[in-house]
Design an enzyme around this catalytic site. Structure first.
Site, mmCIF file in Angstrom:
data_model
loop_
_atom_site.group_PDB
_atom_site.id
_atom_site.type_symbol
_atom_site.label_atom_id
_atom_site.label_comp_id
_atom_site.label_asym_id
_atom_site.label_seq_id
_atom_site.Cartn_x
_atom_site.Cartn_y
_atom_site.Cartn_z
ATOM 1 N N SER A 83 -54.401 -79.853 -105.102
ATOM 2 C CA SER A 83 -54.121 -81.289 -105.004
ATOM 3 C C SER A 83 -52.682 -81.530 -104.566
ATOM 4 O O SER A 83 -52.318 -82.644 -104.213
ATOM 5 C CB SER A 83 -54.386 -81.980 -106.341
ATOM 6 N N CYS A 103 -46.682 -62.520 -126.833
ATOM 7 C CA CYS A 103 -46.312 -63.223 -128.062
ATOM 8 C C CYS A 103 -45.543 -64.501 -127.722
ATOM 9 O O CYS A 103 -44.644 -64.496 -126.882
ATOM 10 C CB CYS A 103 -45.456 -62.309 -128.926
ATOM 11 N N HIS A 131 -48.434 -68.991 -111.281
ATOM 12 C CA HIS A 131 -48.610 -69.634 -112.595
ATOM 13 C C HIS A 131 -49.108 -68.630 -113.644
ATOM 14 O O HIS A 131 -49.658 -69.045 -114.665
ATOM 15 C CB HIS A 131 -49.555 -70.832 -112.494
ATOM 16 N N ASP A 170 -56.895 -67.285 -112.822
ATOM 17 C CA ASP A 170 -58.024 -66.346 -112.871
ATOM 18 C C ASP A 170 -57.733 -65.143 -111.971
ATOM 19 O O ASP A 170 -56.682 -65.055 -111.340
ATOM 20 C CB ASP A 170 -59.337 -67.060 -112.468
HETATM 21 C C1 BJW Z 1 -61.718 -78.008 -103.199
HETATM 22 C C2 BJW Z 1 -62.986 -77.666 -103.550
HETATM 23 C C3 BJW Z 1 -63.605 -76.769 -102.788
HETATM 24 C C4 BJW Z 1 -62.277 -79.171 -105.050
HETATM 25 N N1 BJW Z 1 -62.940 -76.244 -101.718
HETATM 26 N N2 BJW Z 1 -61.008 -77.562 -102.211
HETATM 27 C C5 BJW Z 1 -40.526 -81.974 -108.905
HETATM 28 C C6 BJW Z 1 -40.991 -83.281 -108.852
HETATM 29 C C7 BJW Z 1 -41.730 -83.808 -109.904
HETATM 30 C C8 BJW Z 1 -42.021 -83.053 -111.028
HETATM 31 C C9 BJW Z 1 -41.569 -81.767 -111.079
HETATM 32 C C10 BJW Z 1 -40.820 -81.244 -110.033
HETATM 33 N N3 BJW Z 1 -40.504 -79.951 -110.351
HETATM 34 C C11 BJW Z 1 -41.051 -79.645 -111.552
HETATM 35 C C12 BJW Z 1 -41.691 -80.733 -112.034
HETATM 36 C C13 BJW Z 1 -42.403 -80.815 -113.353
HETATM 37 C C14 BJW Z 1 -43.794 -80.185 -113.313
HETATM 38 C C15 BJW Z 1 -44.626 -80.948 -112.285
HETATM 39 O O1 BJW Z 1 -44.838 -80.520 -111.167
HETATM 40 N N4 BJW Z 1 -45.155 -82.093 -112.667
HETATM 41 C C16 BJW Z 1 -45.967 -82.907 -111.729
HETATM 42 C C17 BJW Z 1 -47.388 -82.999 -112.278
HETATM 43 C C18 BJW Z 1 -45.287 -84.229 -111.579
HETATM 44 N N5 BJW Z 1 -43.711 -78.784 -113.014
HETATM 45 C C19 BJW Z 1 -43.473 -77.869 -113.942
HETATM 46 O O2 BJW Z 1 -43.302 -78.169 -115.128
HETATM 47 C C20 BJW Z 1 -43.405 -76.402 -113.522
HETATM 48 N N6 BJW Z 1 -42.248 -75.809 -114.023
HETATM 49 C C21 BJW Z 1 -41.020 -75.999 -113.482
HETATM 50 O O3 BJW Z 1 -40.865 -76.662 -112.486
HETATM 51 O O4 BJW Z 1 -40.003 -75.341 -114.146
HETATM 52 C C22 BJW Z 1 -38.665 -75.758 -113.882
HETATM 53 C C23 BJW Z 1 -38.380 -76.803 -114.905
HETATM 54 C C24 BJW Z 1 -38.341 -76.443 -116.237
HETATM 55 C C25 BJW Z 1 -38.065 -77.413 -117.198
HETATM 56 C C26 BJW Z 1 -37.866 -78.725 -116.801
HETATM 57 C C27 BJW Z 1 -37.931 -79.078 -115.445
HETATM 58 C C28 BJW Z 1 -38.202 -78.101 -114.492
HETATM 59 C C29 BJW Z 1 -44.536 -75.625 -114.131
HETATM 60 C C30 BJW Z 1 -45.869 -75.994 -113.601
HETATM 61 C C31 BJW Z 1 -46.962 -75.199 -114.308
HETATM 62 C C32 BJW Z 1 -48.341 -75.715 -113.982
HETATM 63 N N7 BJW Z 1 -49.257 -75.207 -114.915
HETATM 64 C C33 BJW Z 1 -50.650 -75.515 -114.744
HETATM 65 C C34 BJW Z 1 -51.402 -74.968 -115.967
HETATM 66 C C35 BJW Z 1 -51.447 -73.468 -115.909
HETATM 67 C C36 BJW Z 1 -52.054 -72.942 -117.121
HETATM 68 C C37 BJW Z 1 -53.529 -73.216 -117.202
HETATM 69 O O5 BJW Z 1 -54.269 -72.798 -116.340
HETATM 70 O O6 BJW Z 1 -53.919 -73.839 -118.189
HETATM 71 O O7 BJW Z 1 -51.145 -74.967 -113.543
HETATM 72 S S1 BJW Z 1 -50.980 -77.257 -114.552
HETATM 73 C C38 BJW Z 1 -52.324 -77.059 -113.453
HETATM 74 O O8 BJW Z 1 -52.007 -77.680 -112.196
HETATM 75 C C39 BJW Z 1 -52.409 -75.556 -113.175
HETATM 76 C C40 BJW Z 1 -52.615 -75.515 -111.704
HETATM 77 O O9 BJW Z 1 -52.233 -74.239 -111.202
HETATM 78 C C41 BJW Z 1 -51.779 -76.646 -111.221
HETATM 79 C C42 BJW Z 1 -52.114 -77.127 -109.847
HETATM 80 O O10 BJW Z 1 -53.387 -77.670 -109.784
HETATM 81 P P1 BJW Z 1 -54.283 -77.427 -108.504
HETATM 82 O O11 BJW Z 1 -54.512 -75.972 -108.346
HETATM 83 O O12 BJW Z 1 -53.716 -78.129 -107.346
HETATM 84 O O13 BJW Z 1 -55.673 -78.044 -108.970
HETATM 85 P P2 BJW Z 1 -56.186 -79.583 -108.980
HETATM 86 O O14 BJW Z 1 -57.292 -79.659 -109.959
HETATM 87 O O15 BJW Z 1 -55.076 -80.514 -109.163
HETATM 88 O O16 BJW Z 1 -56.737 -79.832 -107.509
HETATM 89 C C43 BJW Z 1 -57.916 -79.192 -107.043
HETATM 90 C C44 BJW Z 1 -58.037 -79.490 -105.559
HETATM 91 O O17 BJW Z 1 -59.141 -78.736 -105.056
HETATM 92 C C45 BJW Z 1 -58.340 -80.964 -105.224
HETATM 93 O O18 BJW Z 1 -57.493 -81.386 -104.159
HETATM 94 C C46 BJW Z 1 -59.796 -80.943 -104.749
HETATM 95 O O19 BJW Z 1 -60.068 -81.921 -103.741
HETATM 96 C C47 BJW Z 1 -59.901 -79.554 -104.186
HETATM 97 N N8 BJW Z 1 -61.248 -78.976 -104.195
HETATM 98 N N9 BJW Z 1 -63.323 -78.430 -104.694
HETATM 99 C C48 BJW Z 1 -61.662 -76.664 -101.452
HETATM 100 N N10 BJW Z 1 -64.870 -76.359 -103.015
HETATM 101 ZN ZN ZN Z 2 -43.957 -61.090 -131.296
#
Ligand code: BJW
Ligand code: ZN
Length: 256
Positions: free
Chosen positions: A201, A133, A125, A110
């Site tokens: 998280s 595209c 991200h 956002d």
């Molecule tokens: C509060 C609150 C309040 C509530 N005040 N707090 C190394 C190890 C293992 C796996 C991998 C690794 N390296 C890469 C990977 C694979 C993968 C990955 O990490 N998987 C894990 C899940 C295991 N990563 C990837 O694929 C990444 N790419 C990559 O590494 O490329 C190289 C590669 C390529 C090909 C093969 C291998 C490697 C890309 C990651 C892209 C993430 N995309 C998303 C979606 C974006 C699009 C969309 O918006 O739809 O991004 S997934 C989603 O999770 C989103 C977020 O940015 C991301 C993180 O989530 P976040 O922000 O932490 O949110 P939540 O909901 O999880 O947590 C909220 C927190 O807030 C909680 O703790 C609450 O307690 C707290 N909270 N209210 C303060 N008021």
């Molecule tokens: Zn195109």
């Protein structure tokens, strides 16, 4: 440490810091009404049975473009209707009022930090608004309008250059992060005096590796999150409070 002494330590670290990095995640936007990924609170009825992790992949978009585009269009509408809260404004005030360099490295797609007035926001991200595209990568400038009544399936727009499907400019699982943006974030963390880790998280890599980068460089990390996370153990100060409240308190204490 008691909650009050954790706050005192965080205030003192912030008072001494000239270069501050905020690492934010979905919890930062939660109090603006944008649902987090790993909690189902606040998700509209239409989408409550869908796991965001199954929709946020290129494979899902290839398989079911109308379903995935419908979800993103709903999220674009939610983002437009949302406003930055006190926590976003507090971060912007830390930058504009005082002699601090503040860099926000956000996983959020956002624009709430930008709209609050933070000027150095690194979107590791990507951004929902930046449409492109799926096939040729061309940017898509035409405005999109979320339907007044949310519907589940909507055909994505077509690319003006090649006729391919248009996708949101965000990073899905398995896709690489924008390299220059991520390395700018890494560099900011390495050179910071303080890192504020807010509302993530800490399970999605490589963004979840940034606090370890701080730790290796000897930069203190303050976690702001009502819940414990896998990163809590490497943090120096834990503020178990919502982002709006904790950031407002910190900013008020250090801004004259
Ligand atoms: C509060 C609150 C309040 C509530 N005040 N707090 C190394 C190890 C293992 C796996 C991998 C690794 N390296 C890469 C990977 C694979 C993968 C990955 O990490 N998987 C894990 C899940 C295991 N990563 C990837 O694929 C990444 N790419 C990559 O590494 O490329 C190289 C590669 C390529 C090909 C093969 C291998 C490697 C890309 C990651 C892209 C993430 N995309 C998303 C979606 C974006 C699009 C969309 O918006 O739809 O991004 S997934 C989603 O999770 C989103 C977020 O940015 C991301 C993180 O989530 P976040 O922000 O932490 O949110 P939540 O909901 O999880 O947590 C909220 C927190 O807030 C909680 O703790 C609450 O307690 C707290 N909270 N209210 C303060 N008021
Ligand atoms: Zn195109």
């Amino acid at each position: 440490m008691s909650d009050a002494s954790e706050v005192r330590v965080a205030v003192s670290l912030l008072e001494q810091a000239r270069r501050v990095v905020v690492l934010s995640g979905a919890g930062m936007s939660a109090e603006s009404g944008i649902a987090t990924f790993r909690s189902r609170d606040g998700v509209a009825g239409l989408w409550d049975q869908y796991d965001p992790m199954t929709l946020a992949t290129a494979q899902a978009f290839s398989d079911e473009p109308e379903l995935v585009w419908g979800w993103y269009l709903w999220r674009i509408g939610t983002m437009r209707a949302a406003a930055p809260h006190d926590g976003h404004h507090a971060i912007a005030a830390l930058e504009s009022r005082g002699n601090r360099d503040v860099t926000v490295v956000t996983q959020n797609v956002d624009d709430l930090h930008d709209r609050a007035g933070s000027t150095r926001v690194l979107h590791v991200h990507g951004q929902l608004n930046a449409l492109r595209c799926f096939d040729c990568g061309a940017t898509h400038e035409d405005a999109v309008e979320p339907p007044a009544d949310p519907v589940r399936r909507v055909p994505p727009p077509r690319c003006r250059r090649c006729g391919g499907l248009v996708r949101p400019g965000i990073v899905w699982f398995g896709e690489t992060l924008p390299a220059e943006v991520f390395s700018a974030g890494q560099e900011a963390v390495e050179n910071a005096d303080l890192v504020l880790l807010v509302g993530t998280s800490g399970v999605v890599y490589p963004a979840a590796g940034l606090p370890a980068v701080a730790r290796a460089a000897g930069v203190p990390v303050v976690e702001i999150n009502p819940e414990e996370t896998p990163l809590s153990d490497m943090c120096d100060v834990l503020l178990r409070r919502p982002a709006s409240e904790a950031l407002r308190e910190l900013a008020t204490a250090v801004i004259a």
